[in-house]
Design a protein around this motif. Sequence first.
Motif, mmCIF file in Angstrom:
data_model
loop_
_atom_site.group_PDB
_atom_site.id
_atom_site.type_symbol
_atom_site.label_atom_id
_atom_site.label_comp_id
_atom_site.label_asym_id
_atom_site.label_seq_id
_atom_site.Cartn_x
_atom_site.Cartn_y
_atom_site.Cartn_z
ATOM 1 N N HIS A 1 0.827 -1.204 0.000
ATOM 2 C CA HIS A 1 0.000 0.000 0.000
ATOM 3 C C HIS A 1 0.865 1.260 0.000
ATOM 4 C CE1 HIS A 1 -3.767 -2.125 0.320
ATOM 5 N NE2 HIS A 1 -3.214 -2.914 1.212
ATOM 6 N N ASN A 2 2.023 1.159 0.641
ATOM 7 C CA ASN A 2 2.927 2.313 0.643
ATOM 8 C C ASN A 2 3.423 2.639 -0.754
ATOM 9 O OD1 ASN A 2 2.710 2.720 3.401
ATOM 10 N ND2 ASN A 2 4.501 1.469 3.877
ATOM 11 N N ALA A 3 3.738 1.603 -1.534
ATOM 12 C CA ALA A 3 4.199 1.826 -2.902
ATOM 13 C C ALA A 3 3.128 2.534 -3.725
ATOM 14 C CB ALA A 3 4.580 0.501 -3.550
ATOM 15 N N ALA A 4 1.893 2.091 -3.607
ATOM 16 C CA ALA A 4 0.796 2.709 -4.357
ATOM 17 C C ALA A 4 0.623 4.165 -3.957
ATOM 18 C CB ALA A 4 -0.500 1.946 -4.136
ATOM 19 N N LYS A 5 0.734 4.445 -2.683
ATOM 20 C CA LYS A 5 0.581 5.823 -2.201
ATOM 21 C C LYS A 5 1.681 6.724 -2.763
ATOM 22 C CE LYS A 5 0.176 8.479 2.047
ATOM 23 N NZ LYS A 5 0.146 8.445 3.517
ATOM 24 N N VAL A 6 2.917 6.256 -2.696
ATOM 25 C CA VAL A 6 4.053 7.046 -3.196
ATOM 26 C C VAL A 6 3.942 7.244 -4.705
ATOM 27 C CG1 VAL A 6 6.554 7.004 -3.576
ATOM 28 C CG2 VAL A 6 5.628 6.429 -1.331
ATOM 29 N N LEU A 7 3.664 6.168 -5.431
ATOM 30 C CA LEU A 7 3.555 6.276 -6.888
ATOM 31 C C LEU A 7 2.383 7.146 -7.320
ATOM 32 C CD1 LEU A 7 4.526 2.664 -7.862
ATOM 33 C CD2 LEU A 7 5.741 4.752 -8.496
ATOM 34 N N ASP A 8 1.296 7.096 -6.594
ATOM 35 C CA ASP A 8 0.153 7.930 -6.939
ATOM 36 C C ASP A 8 0.482 9.409 -6.732
ATOM 37 O OD1 ASP A 8 -2.486 7.830 -8.035
ATOM 38 O OD2 ASP A 8 -3.215 8.537 -6.094
ATOM 39 N N GLU A 9 1.210 9.718 -5.682
ATOM 40 C CA GLU A 9 1.620 11.109 -5.460
ATOM 41 C C GLU A 9 2.568 11.575 -6.559
ATOM 42 O OE1 GLU A 9 4.116 13.652 -2.178
ATOM 43 O OE2 GLU A 9 2.698 12.153 -1.432
ATOM 44 N N ILE A 10 3.518 10.740 -6.926
ATOM 45 C CA ILE A 10 4.433 11.082 -8.023
ATOM 46 C C ILE A 10 3.649 11.280 -9.317
ATOM 47 C CG2 ILE A 10 6.291 10.197 -9.491
ATOM 48 C CD1 ILE A 10 7.381 8.799 -6.934
ATOM 49 N N ARG A 11 2.701 10.371 -9.583
ATOM 50 C CA ARG A 11 1.876 10.466 -10.784
ATOM 51 C C ARG A 11 1.108 11.778 -10.838
ATOM 52 N NH1 ARG A 11 -3.050 10.489 -11.694
ATOM 53 N NH2 ARG A 11 -3.585 9.951 -9.566
ATOM 54 N N GLU A 12 0.522 12.163 -9.718
ATOM 55 C CA GLU A 12 -0.231 13.420 -9.671
ATOM 56 C C GLU A 12 0.670 14.620 -9.921
ATOM 57 O OE1 GLU A 12 -2.580 13.907 -6.148
ATOM 58 O OE2 GLU A 12 -3.606 11.994 -6.436
ATOM 59 N N ARG A 13 1.811 14.660 -9.261
ATOM 60 C CA ARG A 13 2.732 15.794 -9.442
ATOM 61 C C ARG A 13 3.290 15.843 -10.855
ATOM 62 N NH1 ARG A 13 6.064 16.761 -3.870
ATOM 63 N NH2 ARG A 13 4.243 16.920 -2.530
ATOM 64 N N PHE A 14 3.600 14.688 -11.410
ATOM 65 C CA PHE A 14 4.127 14.622 -12.777
ATOM 66 C C PHE A 14 3.126 15.204 -13.766
ATOM 67 C CE2 PHE A 14 4.964 12.273 -16.752
ATOM 68 C CZ PHE A 14 6.297 12.603 -16.937
ATOM 69 N N SER A 15 1.850 14.918 -13.574
ATOM 70 C CA SER A 15 0.830 15.404 -14.506
ATOM 71 C C SER A 15 0.610 16.911 -14.409
ATOM 72 C CB SER A 15 -0.500 14.668 -14.288
ATOM 73 O OG SER A 15 -1.074 15.027 -13.053
ATOM 74 N N GLU A 16 1.090 17.528 -13.345
ATOM 75 C CA GLU A 16 0.945 18.978 -13.176
ATOM 76 C C GLU A 16 2.037 19.767 -13.900
ATOM 77 O OE1 GLU A 16 0.930 19.461 -8.940
ATOM 78 O OE2 GLU A 16 -1.081 18.624 -8.727
ATOM 79 N N ILE A 17 3.093 19.102 -14.317
ATOM 80 C CA ILE A 17 4.202 19.773 -15.005
ATOM 81 C C ILE A 17 3.759 20.179 -16.400
ATOM 82 C CG2 ILE A 17 6.548 19.527 -15.902
ATOM 83 C CD1 ILE A 17 7.007 17.426 -13.664
ATOM 84 N N ARG A 18 4.024 21.410 -16.762
ATOM 85 C CA ARG A 18 3.713 21.914 -18.097
ATOM 86 C C ARG A 18 5.029 22.236 -18.792
ATOM 87 N NH1 ARG A 18 -0.114 19.600 -17.117
ATOM 88 N NH2 ARG A 18 -2.133 20.367 -16.493
ATOM 89 N N TYR A 19 5.112 21.810 -20.056
ATOM 90 C CA TYR A 19 6.304 22.037 -20.858
ATOM 91 C C TYR A 19 5.979 23.087 -21.912
ATOM 92 C CZ TYR A 19 7.437 17.619 -18.658
ATOM 93 O OH TYR A 19 7.659 16.632 -17.733
ATOM 94 N N PRO A 20 6.687 24.228 -21.859
ATOM 95 C CA PRO A 20 6.402 25.298 -22.814
ATOM 96 C C PRO A 20 6.613 24.828 -24.256
ATOM 97 C CG PRO A 20 7.862 26.059 -21.067
ATOM 98 C CD PRO A 20 7.756 24.581 -20.929
ATOM 99 N N ALA A 21 5.638 25.073 -25.080
ATOM 100 C CA ALA A 21 5.709 24.725 -26.494
ATOM 101 C C ALA A 21 4.728 25.595 -27.262
ATOM 102 C CB ALA A 21 5.376 23.250 -26.689
ATOM 103 N N GLN A 22 4.851 25.570 -28.563
ATOM 104 C CA GLN A 22 3.946 26.326 -29.426
ATOM 105 C C GLN A 22 3.222 25.361 -30.341
ATOM 106 O OE1 GLN A 22 3.259 29.531 -29.157
ATOM 107 N NE2 GLN A 22 4.699 29.677 -27.458
#
Length: 71
Positions: A1-22
Amino acid sequence: HNAAKVLDEIRERFSEIRYPAQPADLSCTFSCGIAELTPDADTKLLTQQADEALYTAKHAGRNRVEWFLPS
């Protein structure tokens, strides 16, 4: 359960990253599969179980964390 919790937090933060592009910024998401290491599991079995859980995540809509559940 700890692995799922850590990976889910990483997944959420990763999806918030925006990469500037046109013409529009880019973003990424990921899914992952988790398998539990048991005394009778070898590396090959563990990898197969995690891979099966990953495909479950992808088929369920992506951007998720899924556990391997034995049939």
